[in-house]
Structures are given as C-alpha cells and as structure tokens.
Motif scaffolding. Structure first.
Motif, mmCIF file in Angstrom:
data_model
loop_
_atom_site.group_PDB
_atom_site.id
_atom_site.type_symbol
_atom_site.label_atom_id
_atom_site.label_comp_id
_atom_site.label_asym_id
_atom_site.label_seq_id
_atom_site.Cartn_x
_atom_site.Cartn_y
_atom_site.Cartn_z
ATOM 1 N N ALA A 259 -0.309 -14.388 -10.953
ATOM 2 C CA ALA A 259 -0.586 -13.014 -10.533
ATOM 3 C C ALA A 259 -1.748 -12.388 -11.298
ATOM 4 N N ILE A 260 -2.171 -13.027 -12.385
ATOM 5 C CA ILE A 260 -3.212 -12.456 -13.246
ATOM 6 C C ILE A 260 -4.460 -13.334 -13.178
ATOM 7 N N PRO A 261 -5.639 -12.765 -12.927
ATOM 8 C CA PRO A 261 -6.869 -13.562 -12.866
ATOM 9 C C PRO A 261 -7.069 -14.385 -14.141
ATOM 10 N N ALA A 262 -7.525 -15.597 -13.991
ATOM 11 C CA ALA A 262 -7.639 -16.531 -15.118
ATOM 12 C C ALA A 262 -8.497 -15.967 -16.248
ATOM 13 N N GLU A 263 -9.534 -15.185 -15.898
ATOM 14 C CA GLU A 263 -10.425 -14.666 -16.941
ATOM 15 C C GLU A 263 -9.744 -13.625 -17.843
ATOM 16 N N LEU A 264 -8.561 -13.149 -17.403
ATOM 17 C CA LEU A 264 -7.833 -12.164 -18.212
ATOM 18 C C LEU A 264 -6.698 -12.789 -19.021
ATOM 19 N N HIS A 265 -6.425 -14.052 -18.807
ATOM 20 C CA HIS A 265 -5.341 -14.696 -19.546
ATOM 21 C C HIS A 265 -5.607 -14.619 -21.052
ATOM 22 N N GLY A 266 -4.606 -14.166 -21.786
ATOM 23 C CA GLY A 266 -4.733 -14.079 -23.233
ATOM 24 C C GLY A 266 -5.396 -12.810 -23.745
ATOM 25 N N ARG A 267 -5.776 -11.889 -22.851
ATOM 26 C CA ARG A 267 -6.394 -10.631 -23.300
ATOM 27 C C ARG A 267 -5.339 -9.707 -23.895
ATOM 28 N N PRO A 268 -5.565 -9.182 -25.102
ATOM 29 C CA PRO A 268 -4.623 -8.197 -25.663
ATOM 30 C C PRO A 268 -4.711 -6.890 -24.874
ATOM 31 N N VAL A 269 -3.558 -6.413 -24.412
ATOM 32 C CA VAL A 269 -3.550 -5.214 -23.578
ATOM 33 C C VAL A 269 -2.417 -4.281 -23.981
ATOM 34 N N VAL A 270 -2.575 -3.051 -23.559
ATOM 35 C CA VAL A 270 -1.471 -2.099 -23.492
ATOM 36 C C VAL A 270 -1.279 -1.815 -22.009
ATOM 37 N N ALA A 271 -0.051 -1.925 -21.551
ATOM 38 C CA ALA A 271 0.219 -1.825 -20.114
ATOM 39 C C ALA A 271 1.358 -0.852 -19.865
ATOM 40 N N ILE A 272 1.362 -0.291 -18.684
ATOM 41 C CA ILE A 272 2.485 0.525 -18.214
ATOM 42 C C ILE A 272 3.097 -0.189 -17.014
ATOM 43 N N VAL A 273 4.403 -0.400 -17.075
ATOM 44 C CA VAL A 273 5.148 -0.903 -15.925
ATOM 45 C C VAL A 273 5.877 0.281 -15.312
ATOM 46 N N ALA A 274 5.812 0.403 -13.991
ATOM 47 C CA ALA A 274 6.396 1.553 -13.314
ATOM 48 C C ALA A 274 7.185 1.110 -12.091
ATOM 49 N N CYS A 275 8.249 1.863 -11.789
ATOM 50 C CA CYS A 275 8.998 1.681 -10.554
ATOM 51 C C CYS A 275 9.408 3.049 -10.044
ATOM 52 N N TYR A 276 9.025 3.353 -8.818
ATOM 53 C CA TYR A 276 9.380 4.629 -8.211
ATOM 54 C C TYR A 276 10.511 4.408 -7.210
ATOM 55 N N ALA A 277 11.659 4.994 -7.494
ATOM 56 C CA ALA A 277 12.848 4.822 -6.645
ATOM 57 C C ALA A 277 12.906 5.946 -5.616
ATOM 58 N N GLY A 278 11.978 5.906 -4.692
ATOM 59 C CA GLY A 278 11.894 6.931 -3.651
ATOM 60 C C GLY A 278 10.820 6.517 -2.660
ATOM 61 N N PRO A 279 10.429 7.415 -1.756
ATOM 62 C CA PRO A 279 9.405 7.085 -0.760
ATOM 63 C C PRO A 279 8.106 6.620 -1.406
ATOM 64 N N VAL A 280 7.511 5.603 -0.824
ATOM 65 C CA VAL A 280 6.291 5.028 -1.384
ATOM 66 C C VAL A 280 5.187 6.069 -1.516
#
Length: 463
Positions: A259-280
C-alpha cells in the motif's frame, strides 16, 4: 517428567470424553500449537487442550485441578506478556470455538471465545453492522473484550465492553453461568474490564451498530520532523471534532508494504490514522482541516470498506515478530507530553518499532466510572510504546528504547489500559483500576476464584 505426563490415569480419563485435540510435547502438531503471536514468548506447556465447546473446557479444568499445574487460557494468543501460554501446565485453547450468529433485526451478535476480530467483522459487515473492537484483525475477541476493547469506533459507540450484552462463563469450579445485567450482575460488572480473573468466557453477546460497509478513514503521514508542529495542531483540532471520528497519532518508519510506494519505505514519519463512523461526506468535511495542515508524504485517507480499514495495521504486527511494550494514559497532550512524544519518535531506530497515541473521550467518557471494572474513563489519550524485531538480534536495544520512552513519560501518566500492560507487578495493575475498583475486583475474585486458578493474567489475587 511433568506432573501432567506422569499422571497417565488423569490423561486417560480426560481423553475418554474430550472431543477436541489433546496435544502433548512430542506430538507432531505441538510446536505449531504452542506458539503465540509474540515471538519472544517461548514456553512449553505440558498439555494443550484444544476445546470444541463448554464440555471440553470443563473437562480440561477438571484435569488441571487434578494435576495441580498452572492453567493458561488462550483465545487469539495476542497477550503481549504471554499470559496465553505456560511452562509445564495446561493451555485451555479456545481457538477451535469459532461460532458466530448475527441477528440483523435485533442488531446483536453472539460469538464464541475463539473468534478473531476480523472473523466477527466479516459476519457483521454482511449486514452493514459492527461492534467496537480492536485495531489488528488477528487479535482474539475474548482477551480484547475482557480488558476493555479500544478501537476505531470507540469514541462513537464506546469500548467493546460497553456493547457487551451478556456472556457465558465457566467458573473455576466448573459451573457454567450467564453474566448479564439480570443474572450474576456482579460478575458481569467484573468481566467488563477485569480480564480473565473470574472464569473462562465461552461466548459473548454484543450490541451491533450501523457501520459501513464504506467508511471514511485511513492514514496520512508527514516527515517525522513535522511532529512538533503537527502534534500541537492536532491537539487543537481534536477539541472540535465530533464523536464519530476516532484518531491516533503514530510515530514510526513507514513499513515495506504494497500500500506504500517503494520510495517511501523506511521513511521516519508522524502519521494520523482516522476512522469516521458516519456518512462519508461528513467525514470528508471533518478531516479536511487535517489534510490541509501541510503537504503530506502519504495520504491513504479515503472512502474504503470498513473491513479494509480494520485490517490496515495488520502488516505492522505479524505473528512471530518479537515484541516488548510499555504503556500509559495521559490526561491531555500538554506541551511537556508532546515534547516527550517528539523526542521518542526521533529516537526510533528499528523498522518495526512504533508507538500509537490513541485519542479517547467521546462515548467512553460518558459511561459512569463505577458501572464497569474498566479504569481510564476520564483519560484523554493512551500511549503504547512497542519495540519490535524479527528475532533475538537487536531485541534488547528495542526493549531499552521502550523502557526509556516509558520513563520519560512516567511523570505525566494518569493510569494504564489493561490490555497494554506487560508483567509489571501489582502496583501497576492497581493503577489500571484505581483503589476502590481494585478492592471490589478482589472481593469478586474471592467469590468466583478463591484458589486463584486463573492467575496467568493481569492477576488480582483473592487476598
């Protein structure tokens, strides 16, 4: 020779009425079935009793009491500290118990104790329904629920235990009882957050909610250097988001997945994971300010099947990897807490080590604190430092990163989520509940398991 191997008569008696498989050291399937998810746990039980139902569980417990060895109970085998296995004793393995029954009219589901989260989601999503569960689909439903159950629906619909309607429980004495608001209410209170201290839950009944099949969510990542700025933006942004949105901040190196482009593998990141439990469309509006924070390295937040979102983090937590964790709750993301979070992110030096910071509140905080055994109703966030390697090489260094991270955060901690505890002693278990709740749980333990048969857990001794 172990007591189990020596007691031939007890084994013969057990085998006469046991429908599942009885696996001992030396059997061809022994090494396969003694393994648990955390590869750093390497124990050799004297017997693995793979139960097909309540009768098998009762027989296995009778055998364990007769032989006197330790008893471990395994659902999905995801216990971080390895409580789902033991050396020399009996593993009551519930994995074969996979029954699931969904009632789409009443919006309820009954699931046996060997069910994994992804298996339950698959059945309930067939009707556009779900119950709050965890973040990795190969986690066992039983252990997750008994410890509380945090996940991507929690701010809207609460924890897994907040949606538990009833449970069937085999006690230490071998009795099968129902725990619900109307039957054995004290036990129902205790199993909702008290872990496996009071018996073996054989079947759960959950309330379901309309979710999906398409939800808005995913992961968006920025370079790790943006962490100080992002976390302060995030702290302000979440003060105005609705309960439908559950998020977590994750510091890590981007994994090598499709799911992640090869050129980004191993890049140190800060990420936000989100899930909205309602209408898209509502989710798109709510998340838009986050996406506009700054140009991202990777943006996977989009409309997608709920089943895909639930499995999104699976590749980061595979079976067999070596894991060590420490965790704790904080009241808020103060500047001091953010400084610790940023520093520990920059200190990561393994492609598998990571730590999520889950945003709590919402529906979790509106359940009265004394209505379940779960602690942390008023916590703002929970940190989970996870050090991981492919095997023993480098594991000690990652364990030290976890310990250093936890020590840096310790002055700001207000509690801990039970399912994120390692083997840390009675004081830490008490801190997960608070004194009043712990004392009440101890009294319940004296009633249902006075001999502490079920002690391979975050144990609450009867005395």
């Amino acid at each position: 020779m172990s007591t189990i191997a020596a007691d031939i008569h007890a084994l013969e008696d057990l085998a006469t009425d046991f429908r599942g498989d009885l696996i001992q050291p030396g059997d061809p399937a022994y090494d396969e079935h003694r393994r648990v998810w955390n590869g750093s746990i390497d124990r050799r039980p004297g017997l693995i009793a793979r139960c097909t139902g309540v009768a098998d569980i009762r027989s296995a417990l009778k055998f364990a009491r007769r032989t006197g060895g330790p008893v471990a109970v395994r659902g999905g085998g995801h216990s971080f500290p390895g409580h789902s296995t033991c050396d020399g004793g009996v593993v009551v393995d519930l994995a074969p118990m996979k029954g699931i029954r969904v009632d789409p009219v009443r919006r309820t589901a009954r699931a046996q104790a060997g069910v994994l989260l992804g298996e339950l989601d698959r059945e309930t999503q067939a009707f556009g329904l779900a119950t709050p569960s965890g973040i990795v689909t190969h986690t066992g439903l039983a252990g997750l629920t008994l410890g509380g159950g945090i996940g991507w629906l929690m701010r809207k619909y609460g924890l897994s235990i907040d949606n538990l309607l009833s449970a069937d429980v085999v006690t230490a004495g071998g009795d099968l009882v129902t725990a619900s608001p109307d039957e054995n209410g004290d036990l129902f209170w205790g199993i909702r957050g008290g872990g496996g201290n009071f018996g073996i839950v054989t079947e759960f009944e959950f309330q379901l909610h309309p979710v999906g099949p398409i939800v808005y969510g995913g992961l968006v990542a920025w370079p790790m250097d943006r962490s100080p700025e992002l976390m302060r933006f995030y702290r302000d942004w979440i003060t105005g988001i609705p309960d439908e949105l559950t998020t977590a901040v994750i510091h890590r190196w981007l994994p090598s997945t499709a799911a992640i482009p090869a050129e980004l593998h191993g890049r140190p990141v800060v990420a936000i994971v989100a899930c909205y439990a309602g209408p898209v469309e509502d989710g798109e509006k709510v998340v838009a300010p986050l996406k506009a924070f700054a140009p991202s390295l990777l943006d996977l937040v989009k409309p997608q099947p709920y089943l895909d979102l639930q499995a999104m983090l699976d590749p980061g937590f595979p079976h067999g990897r070596w894991y060590y964790i420490r965790a704790g709750d904080v009241a808020e993301l103060s500047d001091e807490v953010i400084d610790v979070a940023v520093d520990r992110g920059h200190a990561i030096d393994s492609p598998y080590t990571a730590y999520p910071i889950f945003h709590l509140g919402g529906a979790i905080s509106r359940v009265p604190a004394d209505s379940t055994a779960f602690g942390g109703r008023t916590s703002g966030h929970t940190f989970n430092f996870v050090g991981a390697t492919d095997g023993p090489e480098g594991f000690e260094a990652q364990r030290e990163w976890v310990r250093d991270s936890w020590r840096a955060l310790e002055p700001h901690l207000s509690g801990v989520y039970l399912n994120f505890l390692s083997n840390e002693g009675t004081d830490r278990i008490r801190s997960a509940y608070g004194g009043t709740t712990y004392d009440r749980l101890q009294a319940l333990k004296r009633k249902y398991d006075p001999g502490n048969l079920f002690h391979l857990n975050q144990n609450i001794p009867p005395h």
